[in-house]
Design a protein around this motif. Structure first.
Motif, PDB file in Angstrom:
ATOM      1  N   LEU A  31      37.786  44.648  51.708  1.00 45.25           N
ATOM      2  CA  LEU A  31      36.599  45.062  51.308  1.00 45.25           C
ATOM      3  C   LEU A  31      35.419  44.362  51.792  1.00 45.25           C
ATOM      4  CD1 LEU A  31      37.166  46.873  47.689  1.00 45.25           C
ATOM      5  CD2 LEU A  31      37.146  48.192  50.222  1.00 45.25           C
ATOM      6  N   SER A  32      35.174  42.949  51.293  1.00 42.03           N
ATOM      7  CA  SER A  32      34.360  42.235  51.713  1.00 42.03           C
ATOM      8  C   SER A  32      34.089  42.264  53.222  1.00 42.03           C
ATOM      9  CB  SER A  32      34.550  40.749  51.226  1.00 42.03           C
ATOM     10  OG  SER A  32      34.661  40.859  49.665  1.00 42.03           O
ATOM     11  N   TYR A  53      42.486  46.460  40.080  1.00 39.11           N
ATOM     12  CA  TYR A  53      41.905  47.062  41.254  1.00 39.11           C
ATOM     13  C   TYR A  53      40.452  47.602  40.924  1.00 39.11           C
ATOM     14  CZ  TYR A  53      46.653  46.805  42.950  1.00 39.11           C
ATOM     15  OH  TYR A  53      47.930  46.259  43.256  1.00 39.11           O
ATOM     16  N   GLY A  54      40.217  48.182  40.000  1.00 40.47           N
ATOM     17  CA  GLY A  54      38.817  48.348  39.453  1.00 40.47           C
ATOM     18  C   GLY A  54      37.978  46.896  39.671  1.00 40.47           C
ATOM     19  N   THR A  55      38.592  46.123  39.051  1.00 41.26           N
ATOM     20  CA  THR A  55      37.563  44.589  39.036  1.00 41.26           C
ATOM     21  C   THR A  55      37.345  44.574  40.484  1.00 41.26           C
ATOM     22  OG1 THR A  55      38.787  44.037  37.045  1.00 41.26           O
ATOM     23  CG2 THR A  55      37.869  42.258  38.258  1.00 41.26           C
ATOM     24  N   ALA A  56      38.630  44.294  41.494  1.00 40.91           N
ATOM     25  CA  ALA A  56      38.208  44.168  42.699  1.00 40.91           C
ATOM     26  C   ALA A  56      37.141  44.674  43.403  1.00 40.91           C
ATOM     27  CB  ALA A  56      39.302  44.246  43.473  1.00 40.91           C
ATOM     28  N   VAL A  57      37.102  46.113  43.407  1.00 42.14           N
ATOM     29  CA  VAL A  57      36.124  47.020  43.979  1.00 42.14           C
ATOM     30  C   VAL A  57      34.987  46.733  43.239  1.00 42.14           C
ATOM     31  CG1 VAL A  57      35.365  49.455  44.099  1.00 42.14           C
ATOM     32  CG2 VAL A  57      37.666  48.944  44.388  1.00 42.14           C
ATOM     33  N   VAL A  58      34.536  46.631  41.946  1.00 37.79           N
ATOM     34  CA  VAL A  58      33.136  46.421  41.597  1.00 37.79           C
ATOM     35  C   VAL A  58      32.772  44.984  41.629  1.00 37.79           C
ATOM     36  CG1 VAL A  58      32.262  46.051  39.147  1.00 37.79           C
ATOM     37  CG2 VAL A  58      33.799  47.972  39.606  1.00 37.79           C
ATOM     38  N   SER A  59      33.675  43.945  41.719  1.00 37.18           N
ATOM     39  CA  SER A  59      33.102  42.831  42.055  1.00 37.18           C
ATOM     40  C   SER A  59      32.734  42.713  43.687  1.00 37.18           C
ATOM     41  CB  SER A  59      34.188  41.668  42.046  1.00 37.18           C
ATOM     42  OG  SER A  59      35.375  41.826  42.662  1.00 37.18           O
ATOM     43  N   THR A  60      33.208  43.369  44.411  1.00 37.48           N
ATOM     44  CA  THR A  60      33.002  43.242  45.981  1.00 37.48           C
ATOM     45  C   THR A  60      31.644  43.987  45.999  1.00 37.48           C
ATOM     46  OG1 THR A  60      35.073  43.463  46.378  1.00 37.48           O
ATOM     47  CG2 THR A  60      33.466  44.071  48.131  1.00 37.48           C
TER      48      THR A  60
END
Length: 634
Positions: A73-74, A22-29
């Motif tokens: 998020l996007s 989930y950190g990967t999802a937040v950071v990439s967004t």
């Protein structure tokens, strides 16, 4: 050692995996948002591509859930910062269509990427699951590459090696692990490092299970392990690694050593006791035998183990020598205590049979089931000997007491008899002497001679009694002196014949002594004393006018003399006792004598080297025989 991977570590790993996805999802967004802000003018106001790329990256690195989080998020960032009515979440119709297309494209790409990624993900997940399983295995597992370097270990292996984590164990320099321990084999001897199963497996050898004792050099603590190793080959048959399975058997070995210590203590205890001990299993086969039992049975423990108890412990009835039942068989069949304490003999493998006492008892497990028997026995040879000696002493004591009582009775009888025998002649001598000396009476010559003759006879009688007492005392003291010499029996009898006829004047005396008898070695005076004693004794008990005969003959190296009468006879049970001093059989009130004649005769004959006895006669009367040795010519 813990047999599971701690739950704290498992929860920590799950948390780390979740944060990563989930950190990967937040950071990439966020990265997509920043890039969209910078490059929107370049792409003519279309930031969607940046956010689609963020969704794709989140799905690829993380999973479907991370992609959906990135999509959400996007969408919020697009709506707020880039669509009409900027910095507001209100959507126009066109913006709503724009947002729906973005969501559709992002979700579709996420699903497509998820489907495409599934095989690889499954492999990864299965690998993770397999690693999780290995980490939870209670036994240690390690992998070594072809060079011997450690490339994998589970938690059990790390903890057994003294490391807090698997990573620290794998990252440890070569040789550091082995430097912590002193390697010993099962018997406490040094274990060569080059003989470790993993190293041998890398050479292609088939390695059997090996017990290794790891002694911690710092604490001295021992850990026992059962180590297995197998080589792993690639498709070409080349060894690429070795797998080691390390099973901790310390608890088992600790219990085993305690059991062995107890067994050793038990064996030492049983070896030190004096009784023989044999233990058997449920089938009656020997499982233990102590040194005393080895000595009694003749079986060494090496040869006795596993044999049937009836072979090692062979017993027979003491009286019949028939095989006796083994107490072990009864113990195993009935489960009771059995004792055999009488009349059995142990037949050893080599040697002489021993009388024994034996007892058997069942051996039970914790559930009370019979699992064997113990037999305890002892050699009672000495005990029986002591019992026999005690019984013999008791018999002799009883005999001695009876003899003492009889001797005391004889003594009393003798005192009464001897006082009478001494007082009678003394009274006669005193009476007649007083009569002759009476001052108021004058006796004629005939009366005086008669009284003097009586005094003379009583004096002779008193002298003879005193001589007999002196002779019997000398015989009993062993100081009676004789002077034997070669002489002819006929000549001695001829000299004593007048005295014999006087003693037997009321009987018909016959002397049958052949003249051709060989000379005998004899004290003439003592032989005359024996003959007068025997004839006088015959005359006392034989009826008046009955015959009394004295006869002689040669018997081997002796001349045998027989004195025969036809009196009442002597009962067979008294044949031996009549030769004892002061012993008289069927004494009549009219008979005189102290009962010493036969005892003196026996002592005199034995002093000459002969013997005297009473013959067994079928007819009435008594025959007393004695022997004298024939004189040897020098």
């Amino acid at each position: 050692m813990s047999r599971k991977l701690p739950s704290r570590i498992r929860n920590s790993r799950r948390l780390q995996a979740g944060l990563w996805r989930y950190g990967t999802a937040v950071v990439s967004t966020l990265v997509a948002f920043v890039l969209a802000q910078l490059f929107v003018p370049v792409f003519n106001g279309q930031p969607d591509l940046f956010f689609v790329a963020a969704v794709v990256f989140s799905v690829w690195v993380g999973d479907l859930h991370a992609g959906l989080l990135a999509t959400l998020l996007s969408a919020l960032l697009l709506d707020y910062f880039f669509l009409p009515v900027v910095q507001s979440l209100r959507l126009t119709q066109l913006s709503l269509i724009h947002m729906a297309l973005f969501m559709l494209i992002s979700i579709s790409l996420s699903l497509l990427l998820r489907v495409r990624k599934t095989p690889e993900t499954d492999v990864t997940e299965k690998r993770q699951q397999f690693d999780l399983i290995l980490q939870n295995v209670a036994d240690g597992i390690t992998l070594q590459d072809a060079s011997g370097k450690l490339i994998y270990a589970n938690y059990a292996a790390a903890k057994a090696s003294g490391y807090a984590s698997v990573d620290r164990l794998i990252q440890a320099p070569d040789g550091e692990v082995l430097e912590r321990f002193e390697l010993l084999d099962e018997y406490g001897e040094p274990f060569p490092i080059n003989s470790l199963p993993g190293r041998l497996a890398l050479t292609g050898m088939r390695v059997p299970e090996t017990v290794i004792r790891f002694r911690n050099k710092a604490t001295g603590e021992d850990r026992w392990s059962n180590v297995k190793a197998r080589p792993i080959f690639d498709d070409s048959g080349k060894i690429i690694m070795a797998i080691n399975l390390i099973q901790d058997i310390t608890p088992f070995k600790t219990v085993e050593r305690r059991i062995q210590q107890e067994r050793n203590r038990f064996e030492v205890t049983l070896a030190s006791i004096g009784d023989a001990v044999i233990a058997t299993d449920m089938d009656g086969r020997v499982t233990f035998i102590n040194p005393t039992a080895e000595a009694l049975t003749g079986w060494r423990k090496e040869r006795a183990f596993g044999r049937d108890i009836a072979v090692v412990f062979s017993i027979v009835d003491e009286q019949t020598h028939d095989p006796a039942p083994s107490p072990v068989a009864q113990v195993l069949s009935e489960g009771v205590l059995v004792e055999q304490t009488n009349h059995i003999l142990l037949m050893p493998r080599n040697g002489t049979a021993h009388p024994i006492d034996a007892s058997g008892a069942p051996i039970r497990d914790l559930d009370g089931r019979i699992i064997g028997a113990v037999l305890v026995f002892r050699d009672i040879t000495e005990r029986q000997q002591v019992e026999r000696e005690r019984a013999d002493l008791l018999r002799r004591e009883q005999t001695a007491r009876a003899e003492a009582e009889e001797a005391n009775e004889l003594k009393l009888q003798f005192m009464a008899m001897i006082s009478h025998e001494l007082r009678t002649p003394l009274a006669s001598i005193k009476g007649f002497a007083t009569t002759l000396l009476a001052p108021d009476i004058e006796w004629d010559t005939a009366s005086q001679e008669q009284y003097i003759e009586i005094i003379n006879q009583e004096s002779d009688r008193l002298t003879a009694l005193i001589d007999q007492l002196l002779d019997i005392s000398r015989l009993q003291a062993g100081v009676l002196w004789i002077a034997p010499k070669a002489d002819h029996l006929s000549q001695i009898v001829e000299k004593v014949e007048p005295e014999l006829k006087t003693l037997a004047n009321e009987h018909r005396l016959s002397l049958n002594i052949p003249l051709d008898l060989p000379p005998v070695k004899v004290d003439e005076q003592r032989l005359a004393q024996v003959l007068t004693n025997l004839v006088d004794n015959a005359a006392k008990y034989a009826p008046a006018d009955s015959p009394i005969a004295v006869a002689a003959q040669v018997t081997d190296d002796f001349v045998q003399i027989d004195v025969i009468d036809e009196g009442e006879g002597i009962p067979p049970e008294d044949h031996a006792s009549v030769f004892e001093a002061f012993r008289q059989i069927h004494r009549r009130p009219s008979q005189k004598g102290a009962g010493l004649g036969l005892a003196i005769s026996k002592g005199l004959i034995e002093a000459h080297g002969g013997r005297i006895w009473i013959q067994e006669n079928a007819a009435p009367g008594t025959t007393i025989s004695f022997t004298l040795p024939i004189a040897v010519e020098e």
